[in-house]
Design a protein around this motif. Structure first.
Motif, short mmCIF file in Angstrom:
data_model
loop_
_atom_site.label_atom_id
_atom_site.label_comp_id
_atom_site.label_asym_id
_atom_site.label_seq_id
_atom_site.Cartn_x
_atom_site.Cartn_y
_atom_site.Cartn_z
N VAL A 167 0.85 -1.19 0.00
CA VAL A 167 0.00 0.00 0.00
C VAL A 167 0.88 1.24 0.00
CG1 VAL A 167 -1.78 1.30 1.21
CG2 VAL A 167 -1.87 -1.20 1.20
N TRP A 211 1.00 5.47 -1.04
CA TRP A 211 0.25 6.68 -1.35
C TRP A 211 1.22 7.78 -1.71
CZ3 TRP A 211 -3.48 7.38 3.43
CH2 TRP A 211 -4.39 6.33 3.48
N SER A 271 -9.88 0.33 0.74
CA SER A 271 -9.10 -0.37 1.76
C SER A 271 -9.15 0.30 3.12
CB SER A 271 -7.64 -0.46 1.33
OG SER A 271 -7.53 -1.16 0.13
N GLU A 273 -6.37 -0.97 8.04
CA GLU A 273 -7.35 -1.55 7.13
C GLU A 273 -8.57 -2.01 7.90
OE1 GLU A 273 -6.42 -3.92 3.57
OE2 GLU A 273 -4.41 -3.89 4.41
#
Length: 157
Positions: free
Chosen positions: A10, A12, A120, A146
């Motif tokens: 994950v 970003w 998520s 999550e």
């Protein structure tokens, strides 16, 4: 632009915005973010956008009108698949700090996120904190790891 890796898979991209009063300078910011954003990575953009997007985001002063600058920001949001998460706390993030008859309040500060983040991270929250010395109140974006919905195939009474 910064990058945030939450867990192994994950990632970003993070952008912090302090937008200018000038519409064309703000448009250059939207273009730069769009240009350098990696399309397949989720994006979180937060800060002072210097833009009011709806009548409910302003109190006092001249009546709200949807301006070309607001249209520019809406286009930026749409082209980058960004949504406004909303918030908890005071409705307005900025005040002109004038006397009661001349006071203006606006929501200029916000967080925008890629819609894919919500798939998520349903626990993502934005809070407008109490304004102290500044004409802006601080804003906080937080998330609880999550959040996966677990469904049971058993029906219980």
């Amino acid at each position: 632009m910064g990058k945030l890796k939450i867990v192994e898979d994950v990632n970003w991209e993070i952008e912090v915005v302090y937008a200018d009063k000038d519409r064309y300078t703000r448009m250059a910011i939207w273009e730069d973010i769009s240009k350098y954003h990696t399309g397949d990575v989720s994006l979180l953009v937060g800060g002072d956008f210097y833009c009011i997007m709806a009548r409910e985001e302003k109190k006092g002063g001249k009546a709200f009108h949807f301006t070309p600058a607001a249209n520019d920001m809406a286009s930026f949001m749409m082209s980058n698949d960004l949504i406004d998460l909303g918030f908890n706390g005071p409705a307005f993030t900025w005040t002109n700090k004038k006397d009661i008859r001349s006071q203006i309040f606006s929501r200029l500060d916000r967080f925008l996120i890629s819609s894919s983040i919500l798939d998520s991270f349903q626990g993502l929250k934005v809070k407008h904190l109490t304004r102290l010395a500044s004409d802006h109140c601080p804003i906080l974006c937080s998330f609880i790891g999550e959040v996966k919905m677990v469904y049971s195939h058993w029906i219980k009474f």
